[in-house]
Design a protein around this motif. Structure first.
Motif, PDB file in Angstrom:
ATOM      1  N   ASN A 239      62.561  -3.496  42.618  1.00 57.67           N
ATOM      2  CA  ASN A 239      62.182  -3.959  43.953  1.00 57.67           C
ATOM      3  C   ASN A 239      60.719  -3.660  44.290  1.00 57.67           C
TER       4      ASN A 239
ATOM      5  N   THR B  52      65.701  -1.913  50.047  1.00 62.61           N
ATOM      6  CA  THR B  52      66.903  -2.623  49.608  1.00 62.61           C
ATOM      7  C   THR B  52      68.147  -1.890  50.095  1.00 62.61           C
TER       8      THR B  52
ATOM      9  N   ASP C 241      70.602  -1.813  48.071  1.00 63.46           N
ATOM     10  CA  ASP C 241      71.224  -1.435  46.813  1.00 63.46           C
ATOM     11  C   ASP C 241      71.391   0.079  46.752  1.00 63.46           C
TER      12      ASP C 241
END
Lengths: 436, 890
Positions: free
Chosen positions: A330, A376, A378
């Motif tokens: 990212n 993110t 994630d």
């Protein structure tokens, strides 16, 4: 034994198909395409069993080579054969590509007929093969009886890798000691594992059937000599000797002699070949040390600082240095500052690549980078792959030294002194990684 | 694809330039026609190009068999390249055109006489590949000559040709005496001829296991060892693979062969190295362990094995699969080489997974710190399978190396903190195993585990978590809430989870009976009434029964102390391992399966065994390795892989997997107790208090008309939760399925049927008689029967009924071989003739000394043949198992 051999292009179209055994049906060729080449998932094993038929495959660029069998074959042999097949093809027509295979399909069939008989590998030394399988069609019809029997005795003979009657005006040989040094280091600088895998590659342009003897600073040999011979020499050279963990030899080397006397004697093939491979793990000179420092500043920023130190004689120059610093997936932007060489962030490779053309021994250099991250959701943490390094140095990191290569040819009138010998050492990075 | 066939001929670097692409763009019919014309052309070059085009078409899968006569016509040529192409064509199509293939015979026979040895060899090589009977007949004479050819190249080709011919017509080869000629070639002066002869003989011998064809004796072995030094790398492999089949007479011979084979370990060809390793591993068995040479040999084996790991990845994979076997057999060889198995970032996934496996096998107290650090590193990688395996490996390390357990647990907790879903789940599954190994040690982490309850979506992880909650219910304050939360979606869970939930709640109830009565009733009713799964239903009934009858006994059974799980996991069963060691380097060693599992036909069906070691009996281990000791003596319990969780939890695998046949379970006493729980005192049971709450239950027992298909491990598993039950049910896996097979359902019904207490003489339970043979199938003779144990003797009790119109006499019975070696102990005593509509009770005492043959299912007594020309159909006889178990106790 091997039941059949297929070569496919990347789409799975058959370029070469040779079946040796009756138990391999015509559908085998499709089974491999469907189940392996066109398989949805990444291949998880180089050996695949489909309906009681086993497929062994290797890939060269985008060409698939597959050997197929229904028996309990020697699996190691099948892979060795596939590699050998690649070597032979490369020796005949260069790179293994779809184009080259199509252009040489008749030759390939001819080779396959010769080097695999009923699935049993036969003599596959290119030196020997080239004497009777040629791109100009078989010389067969124009050969004399002597020539023919010379070919067959060479193909089947004890010295299947060299033909008789080779003549050079200038007897010359080149020895390359090529080492690849592998390292896995912890972030704290602790060596987790390090080894050198080395190869001695020889190019021989020697007349006749020369008997050669190769010597290096093998600790076992030096120690043995030290016991019997002058003590001061042993003391001196003992320091420089290296402990070899293991070595393997080209088939020209008399293995039983190495086993009993540890001497390396052989009649070399003509031209280039790999005389030996070896591995060492003790007292390795690590040409570079990588010191990483990664700091996470909040959730959207990383600071990376990497220092490299060269660790060899100042008079020597390392070349083609490349440091690869992985970045998270990212990453949105990177700013790099380095004192030496050029550094670039390569988004497609998820890495900062820092290149330095040359660097002398006992120097150090550093790079620092700021990596901006996209926030993110994630949860998965970034895996932090290791920082890897590439380089080339003009010495052998294992410390191996060639002591001699003696050449004897009793039938011809040249002696060891007349042979021009060249030795070169090249140390390259293998997998040279530092975790960060 | 069609295009490239034409490109091929255009781009050829040799031969004349062709611009015939137009032929390939025309229709297929035209194309064949044009090719035909070209093949019959007068110009040699044109002919040759045409044949090449034919071969190209053949390769891409087009049918060019129509050109057969035209191609064969090109055979008569002095151009060797053209000849080879024609031969290639012939090999492909001769079988489909046998009559026309005969046209080629003359050329072959002529070529076999050619002055050029290359052409002679080519002819005999090709002829062997043409599998047409008529051609093979003509092959014999040329082959005989070629086997004795002056040129070694021709002889080595002829040697392989014998194997080809044998494949087509074995009888012919024997009749023509080729086998003897082939044997003579082992003494040939040329090493390559020797190697090919060895290869051919080995292959032929494989299809004649007892032929003694490869008559290996010290003289031939000596010849082979001499040729070994001189032949090509491939030849060395043939010879080494053949040597591996030899069994030396004594340790001295064994040592001398080993000494001559060890130099091969330095060969550049990995296959040569692996085959040499195979010979050494096998012959080493015969060397006395105290011999100096034995130690030297062990030391010599390690470096070449490590070197194999620097080969290309495919070979590394083969090497790693073999090393996996070698470290199981002789862990001492590689015990100091842990580091080379560390995974590299760029290794292909198949190499990574194999390395990981070997790392766990080599893990010991000495290197555990390093290994753990590595494993932790791997657990953060990308590949999901690899990460899972790495997490699991950490758990295995904890179980294997006690000193590391604490560190492993804390590593696992760190990993749980990452919140990566599959890592968390995998970690919970292994922590459950750690609890089993070290009870009452790491329970402090339960709180952390409970935090992740919601994120678990895989059945295995959910089941593991539920097991933990149930097992430690007394320490988890809100255990009831946690379990209750699972209960809400009970029917959506997988069976694994349902079974586990049932057990866990029962455990909870037994630990905290006051607060959880409602919960346990709820789960029991869910399991017994709302579920279609017979496993679940019956487990529910058993718990229900147990709880309602005697809560104290229930506590003893359900909360019994479980045996510890053992450290070594995933070990290959010793006899299989021995066999695989004999197959090092081959596909069998890659698959870890015996050749018979994947090779069709007679080949490779023989089971190879390691030779017994000299003097020191059967033990394989050297004295300094304790871990090896577990290998052969006490086959360790194995943690079953996913999907077998229940077996895992209760650790049923107490028996050596090798056990076949009906060995009675080793433990005793307990089983009787367990049986009693089920059978013994049932008729004196007090009424079930719970039953009053659930009106349906009284009928329930009768509602299972179809014999449920029990899965043995699971029932045994949870039923007990106790080692005793585990032993009784799980221990003899061979016997297991029997006790729950079809007719026993009657028995179970009885168990639950309170009123109908069947006579339980002597505490042993015997099921009621069932009809084994309906009258319709046996000309009117109906046989029903059961098995019982009366006064210590197993009996087959039968009722014979004559449902025919005529009198029956002369009864006799015969047993086929069966799993238990059951046989009549005396003749069938039916003295009176059996009149129509008469029944007679017969009791036949049985002995267990009859021939044993494993049946599927094991309880199958493909039983007797009653002499009324009626074969008893394969009866599934459940009772013998129970009887036998009791029998073995007394």
């Amino acid at each position: 034994m091997i039941g059949g051999l297929f070569i496919y292009n990347h789409k799975g179209e058959v370029l070469i198909s040779r079946v040796y055994r009756d138990d391999i049906g015509r559908n085998a060729v499709d089974a491999f395409r469907v189940n392996v080449i066109h398989a949805r998932q990444q291949v998880r094993s180089p050996v695949t069993n489909i309906a009681r038929t086993s497929f062994f495959h290797v890939k060269r660029s985008n060409i698939w080579l597959a050997a197929v069998t229904k028996q309990n074959v020697n699996a190691a042999m099948v892979f060795e054969f596939l590699y050998k097949m690649c070597d032979v093809m490369t020796a005949y027509f260069g790179k293994i590509s779809e184009e080259n295979i199509k252009n040489n399909f008749v030759l390939i069939y001819e080779l396959l007929d010769e080097i695999l008989d009923f699935g049993y590998p036969q003599n596959s030394e290119t030196g020997a093969l080239k004497t009777f399988i040629t791109q100009q069609g078989i010389k067969g019809q124009h050969q004399t009886k002597e020539e023919q029997s010379q070919i067959t005795s060479q193909v089947t003979g004890q010295i299947g890798w060299r033909r008789e009657g080779i003549k050079y005006r200038r007897n010359e040989l080149f020895l390359d000691v090529l080492e690849s040094v592998n390292l896995l280091m912890s972030p704290q600088g602790q060596v987790l594992s390090a080894h050198v895998s080395g190869r001695v590659v020889m190019k021989s342009y020697l007349s006749g059937m020369p008997e050669c003897k190769f010597g290096m600073n093998d600790k076992i040999v030096i120690d043995k000599q030290g016991k019997g011979g002058a003590t001061d020499e042993a003391g001196k050279s003992g320091k420089q000797s290296i402990a070899i963990d293991d070595c393997t030899f080209h088939q020209c080397v008399r293995l039983s002699k190495f086993d009993s006397e540890r001497s390396i004697s052989f009649i070399p093939p003509d031209g280039e070949y790999e005389l030996m491979r070896y591995r060492t793990t003790k007292d390795i000179i690590l040409p570079f040390r990588v010191i990483p420092l990664v700091r996470e500043v909040g959730r959207t920023k990383l600071e990376v600082k990497v220092v490299i130190k060269s660790n060899f004689k100042p008079s020597l120059l390392a070349q083609k240095i490349e440091v690869r610093i992985p970045t998270p997936l990212n990453t949105s932007g990177v700013q790099v500052i380095c004192m030496k060489g050029k550094a670039k962030y390569k988004a497609s490779e998820n890495a900062i690549v820092w290149k330095i053309k040359r660097m002398a021994g006992m120097k150090e250099s550093q790079i620092s980078a700021e990596i901006e991250l996209l926030p993110t959701n994630d949860k998965k943490k970034w895996a932090r792959p290791p920082i890897s390094m590439n380089f080339e140095v003009p010495f052998a990191p294992s410390g191996l030294k060639v002591r001699y290569l003696k050449v004897f040819e009793s039938k011809l009138n040249y002696s060891d002194h007349d042979v021009i010998k060249w030795v070169r050492y090249i140390g390259r990075s293998g997998i040279y990684e530092t975790r960060c | 694809m069609q295009e490239w066939a034409n490109q091929l001929c255009e781009n050829r670097q040799f031969g004349s330039k062709m611009t015939d692409s137009k032929y390939f763009t025309t229709t297929k019919k035209g194309e064949i026609f044009e090719l035909k014309a070209e093949l019959n052309s007068d110009k040699k070059e044109k002919k040759k190009e045409a044949v090449k085009k034919v071969i190209a078409s053949m390769t891409v899968g087009k049918d060019v068999s129509a050109l057969f006569p035209d191609v064969v016509n090109c055979m008569q040529t002095d151009n060797l390249e053209l000849k080879k192409l024609v031969y290639l064509y012939l090999m492909n199509y001769a079988k489909s055109q046998p009559d026309m293939a005969i046209m080629a015979v003359n050329t072959f026979v002529k070529d076999c006489e050619d002055p050029n040895p290359l052409i002679r060899a080519l002819a005999v090589r090709t002829m062997g590949c043409i599998r047409v009977d008529k051609i093979t007949e003509y092959l014999c004479e040329p082959l005989r000559k070629c086997l004795k050819d002056e040129d070694p190249y021709v002889r080595k080709t002829a040697a392989v040709c014998v194997a080809k011919l044998h494949d087509i017509n074995a009888q012919l080869v024997e009749d023509q005496g080729f086998l003897d000629t082939l044997k003579d070639l082992i003494s040939d002066s040329n090493p390559m001829v020797v190697a090919n002869a060895v290869a051919a003989l080995s292959e032929i011998a494989e299809s004649h296991p007892n032929s003694n064809l490869l008559d290996l004796n010290p003289q031939t072995i000596n010849k082979l060892l001499t040729a070994l030094n001189e032949c090509t790398e491939w030849g060395q492999i043939f010879i080494l693979d053949c040597l591996a089949n030899y069994t030396p007479r004594d340790d001295r011979e064994s040592q001398s062969i080993c000494e001559r084979v060890t130099p091969r370990l330095s060969h550049a060809n990995s296959a040569v190295v692996l085959s040499a390793v195979k010979v050494l591993m096998k012959f080493m068995e015969m060397l006395p362990k105290d011999l100096d040479y034995y130690g030297t040999l062990l030391k010599k084996l390690a470096p070449p094995l490590v070197t194999l790991l620097s080969a290309e990845p495919e070979l590394q994979y083969v090497a790693l699969r073999n090393i996996n076997l070698i470290v199981q057999r002789r862990p001492e060889i590689l015990k100091h080489e842990m580091k080379v198995f560390f995974v590299k970032y760029n290794d292909p996934i198949y190499v990574k997974l194999e390395k990981l496996d070997i790392m766990i096998r080599l893990a010991s107290q000495a290197n555990i710190a390093q290994v753990l650090a590595e494993l932790k590193e791997y657990a953060t990688e990308v590949d999901v399978d690899f990460v899972r395996k790495a997490v699991r490996a950490i758990g295995r390390c904890a179980i294997k190396v006690e000193q590391s357990a604490e560190r492993c647990v804390s590593t696992l907790l760190d990993l749980i903190q990452t919140k990566v879903n599959y890592v968390v789940q995998e970690a919970i599954v292994v922590i459950k195993d750690i609890f089993r190994k070290y009870p009452n040690k790491y329970e402090s982490v339960i709180a952390t585990l409970c935090e992740n309850l919601d994120s678990l979506d895989e059945p295995e992880a959910r089941a593991a978590m539920i097991w933990i909650v149930g097992e430690y219910a007394e320490r988890i304050d809100n255990a009831d809430e946690l379990l209750e939360s699972f209960l809400e979606g009970f029917h959506d869970e997988s069976t694994q989870v349902q079974l586990q939930l049932l057990t866990a709640i029962v455990k909870l109830f037994l630990k905290k009976p006051t607060e959880t009565q409602e919960l346990v009733q709820q789960v029991l009713s869910l399991a017994t009434q709302d579920s279609d799964n017979p496993d679940l239903r019956d487990r529910g009934y058993i718990y229900w029964r147990l709880l309602s009858t005697d809560p104290v006994a229930a506590k003893e059974v359900v909360l019994a102390e479980k045996p510890l799980i053992s450290e070594e996991t995933d070990l290959i069963e010793p006899t299989l391992l021995e066999e695989l060691i004999c197959h090092i380097g081959t596909l069998a060693s890659v698959y870890h399966k015996p050749p018979s599992a994947f090779v069709e036909g007679s080949r490779g069906v023989q089971h190879k065994r390691l030779p017994g070691s000299a003097g020191s009996g059967e033990s394989v281990e050297s004295p300094d390795t304790s871990s090896a000791a577990g290998l052969s003596e006490a086959p360790p319990a194995v943690i079953p892989s996913q999907g077998d969780l229940l077996g895992d939890l209760l650790n049923l695998d107490l028996t050596p997997p090798a056990t076949t046949g009906p060995t009675p379970p080793p433990s005793s006493g307990m089983q009787l107790g367990a049986m009693d729980l089920l059978g013994g005192g049932l008729d004196s049971l007090p009424p079930i208090p719970l039953r009053t709450d659930t009106p349906q239950s009284p009928q329930l027992p009768h509602q299972s008309p179809s014999p449920p298909d029990y899965s043995p491990t699971e029932l045994g598993g949870d039923l007990g939760g106790s080692p005793a039950m585990g032993a009784a049910f799980g221990a003899p896996p061979a016997v297991m399925p029997a006790s729950f097979n079809a007719p026993v359902s009657g028995g179970l019904d009885d168990l639950f049927d309170l009123g109908g207490g069947v006579g339980m003489t002597m505490g042993a339970y015997s099921p009621p008689k069932t009809i084994w043979l309906p009258a319709m199938k046996a000309k009117g003779l109906e046989i029903s029967g059961t098995f019982a144990r009366r006064a210590g003797v197993i009996q087959m009790e039968m009722t014979l009924s004559n449902k025919a119109m005529s009198v029956m006499t002369d009864f006799a019975i015969q047993f086929n071989r069966n799993s238990f070696g059951l046989a009549p102990a005396g003749p069938l005593q039916v003295l009176t003739p059996l009149n129509p509509n008469q029944s007679i009770e017969v009791a036949l005492p049985l002995s267990t000394v009859g021939p044993v043959m494993k049946m599927e299912p094991l309880s199958n007594l493909q039983s007797g043949r009653v002499h009324w020309e009626a074969t008893l159909p394969a009866c599934c006889l459940p009772a013998p198992v129970l009887v036998l178990i009791v029998d073995s106790v007394s």
